[in-house]
Write an enzyme that holds these catalytic residues in place. Structure first.
Site, short mmCIF file in Angstrom:
data_model
loop_
_atom_site.label_atom_id
_atom_site.label_comp_id
_atom_site.label_asym_id
_atom_site.label_seq_id
_atom_site.Cartn_x
_atom_site.Cartn_y
_atom_site.Cartn_z
N GLY A 20 38.19 -39.55 29.60
CA GLY A 20 38.66 -38.49 28.74
C GLY A 20 37.68 -38.17 27.43
N ILE A 136 40.69 -42.51 22.47
CA ILE A 136 41.70 -42.29 21.34
C ILE A 136 42.78 -43.25 21.53
CG2 ILE A 136 41.19 -39.79 21.12
CD1 ILE A 136 43.79 -39.37 22.68
N ASP A 137 42.92 -43.61 22.85
CA ASP A 137 44.29 -44.59 22.99
C ASP A 137 44.13 -45.98 22.30
OD1 ASP A 137 45.34 -42.41 24.28
OD2 ASP A 137 45.29 -43.69 26.39
N ARG A 172 66.98 -29.85 12.44
CA ARG A 172 66.94 -30.25 13.78
C ARG A 172 66.27 -31.30 13.94
NH1 ARG A 172 63.61 -24.35 15.26
NH2 ARG A 172 65.25 -22.95 15.32
N MET A 179 49.77 -38.81 22.97
CA MET A 179 49.00 -39.37 24.12
C MET A 179 49.25 -40.86 23.76
SD MET A 179 45.55 -37.35 25.20
CE MET A 179 45.72 -35.72 26.37
N ARG A 181 48.72 -43.68 27.48
CA ARG A 181 49.02 -44.01 28.53
C ARG A 181 49.48 -45.14 28.78
NH1 ARG A 181 48.30 -42.37 34.30
NH2 ARG A 181 47.36 -40.49 33.39
N GLU A 232 53.08 -40.61 25.66
CA GLU A 232 53.36 -39.91 27.07
C GLU A 232 53.73 -40.78 28.02
OE1 GLU A 232 49.62 -38.04 28.13
OE2 GLU A 232 48.42 -40.00 28.00
N GLN A 288 44.92 -33.69 20.26
CA GLN A 288 44.37 -35.06 19.83
C GLN A 288 43.07 -35.46 20.15
OE1 GLN A 288 48.34 -37.81 20.57
NE2 GLN A 288 48.09 -35.71 21.90
O1 F6P Z 1 41.81 -40.49 26.61
C1 F6P Z 1 42.96 -41.21 27.29
C2 F6P Z 1 43.97 -40.12 27.51
O2 F6P Z 1 44.11 -39.60 26.28
C3 F6P Z 1 45.44 -40.63 28.17
O3 F6P Z 1 46.32 -41.07 26.93
C4 F6P Z 1 45.94 -39.73 28.91
O4 F6P Z 1 46.82 -40.26 29.93
C5 F6P Z 1 44.62 -39.21 29.37
O5 F6P Z 1 43.81 -39.39 28.30
C6 F6P Z 1 44.77 -37.65 29.94
O6 F6P Z 1 43.65 -37.18 30.00
P1 F6P Z 1 43.27 -36.00 31.39
O7 F6P Z 1 44.62 -34.99 31.12
O8 F6P Z 1 41.73 -35.53 30.92
O9 F6P Z 1 43.09 -36.63 32.71
#
Ligand code: F6P
Length: 356
Positions: A20, A136-137, A172, A179, A181, A232, A288
């Site tokens: 990414g 970024i993760d 609310r 992000m 993963r 996410e 992000q």
């Molecule tokens: O760069 C890592 C990340 O931000 C993860 O958190 C996320 O799952 C992934 O990129 C999503 O990236 P793409 O939609 O480009 O595959």
């Protein structure tokens, strides 16, 4: 042994950005080129990550062609999640390109996927590779921080600050999906910095019945708004009897992983159903990863780039530039990619003081 010591013609190294995109990639590219030019080493930029080595697609990089890119988001080289081990004949193509164009080393800038491939190419095929940790993760081991993380946290924190306006004015619950993963670094940092009331991370499956109870207690105590941050990759279950699950779009990405996204909407619907509080969701998504890196990321990326270039010149292959404390050091790629760096329990415990 240094590269220059064994060759008489100019030494050429290749550089690639994989996975990414991430704020700071251009800053690293520039730093490698600057250091290399100081050392009389040529640099070429491979297009689109490992795909550039597979297809022998690259462009020369010079001080001139990399001027003015320090502050720019994205990567001038392009990126992809292509993995040579998953392409028939991929490894052979990588080795062929290295030999044909006399690349003395390749500097691979990437996260878990890109650097796992680098580690295996070094261990099994002797590829002269040096890694630089980006994501970024912030979930790569061996380094305290990856560049890009600070920028993503700054963006997510600003977003949470802004979401407070509507949450407070309209009374609310606002759910913010960020992000992350496998690890909840962005959610935890931005949640702490932004004063979120609930933070849900991949490290701990989320029981939404408990989240709803917590929000009801908070609101019955006199507060009429709440901010919930959810990474996410958080596994969720609607209530005690339910099985926990990931929320995905159903599709797979280039690397064959489930495309994440949608957990924010799931959490918001469940909160509204259980509490009766009006609940809305904002998904930060690629915001992000985009735009200018923070000053911190520009400096870290520059330090990594210079260090990795020196590692390549000195033949320190199969290793990765890393930040440990305030020092940039080199660590083994195998160690860095063996397992992911998740948010440790003691940090989550500190965070819970503010989220609970
Ligand atoms: O760069 C890592 C990340 O931000 C993860 O958190 C996320 O799952 C992934 O990129 C999503 O990236 P793409 O939609 O480009 O595959």
């Amino acid at each position: 042994m240094t590269l220059g010591a064994v060759r008489s013609e100019p030494v050429r190294i290749a550089i690639l950005t994989g996975g990414g995109d991430c704020p700071g990639l251009n800053a690293v590219i520039r730093a490698v080129v600057r250091r290399a030019s100081q050392r009389g080493v040529e640099v070429v930029g491979l297009r689109d990550g490992w795909a550039g080595l597979l297809k022998a697609q690259f462009l020369p990089l010079t001080r001139e062609t990399t001027a003015g890119i320090l502050h720019r988001g994205g990567t001038i080289l392009g990126t992809s999640r292509v993995n040579p081990f998953k392409v028939p004949g991929g490894v052979e193509a990588v080795l062929r390109t290295m030999a044909e164009y006399q690349f003395a080393a390749v500097v691979a800038i990437g996260g878990e996927g890109t650097l796992s491939a680098a580690s295996r190419l070094y261990a099994d095929h002797g590829l002269p590779v040096v890694g630089i940790p980006k994501t970024i993760d912030n979930d790569l081991n061996g380094t305290d921080v990856t560049f890009g993380f600070d920028s993503a946290v700054a963006i997510a924190t600003e977003a949470i600050d802004r979401l407070h306006s509507t949450a407070e004015s309209h009374k609310r619950v606002l759910v913010c999906e960020v992000m992350g993963r496998h690890a909840g670094w962005i959610a935890t940092y931005a949640g702490l910095a932004g004063g979120a009331d609930v933070v849900l991370v991949p490290e701990v499956p989320a029981d939404l019945a408990r989240v709803a109870e917590h929000l009801k207690n908070r609101h019955s105590g006199g507060v009429d708004f709440s901010i919930v941050v959810v990474a996410e990759g958080t596994r969720v279950r609607a209530g005690p009897g339910d099985t926990e699950h990931l929320v995905t779009s159903g599709a797979l990405d280039e690397a064959g992983r489930p495309r994440l996204g949608g957990v924010g909407a799931f959490v918001a619907a469940e909160i509204e159903r259980r509490t009766g509080f009006e609940t809305r969701v904002t998904v930060l998504g690629y915001l992000q990863r985009g735009g200018s890196p923070t000053a911190y990321d520009r400096v870290l990326a520059s330090r990594f780039g210079v260090h990795a270039c020196d590692m390549a010149i000195h033949g320190e292959f199969g290793r990765m530039a890393a930040l440990q404390g305030s020092r940039v050091v080199s660590v083994s790629l195998a160690d860095a990619t063996r397992e992911l760096k998740r948010v440790p329990q003691d940090f989550l415990d500190v965070a819970r003081v503010f989220f609970g």
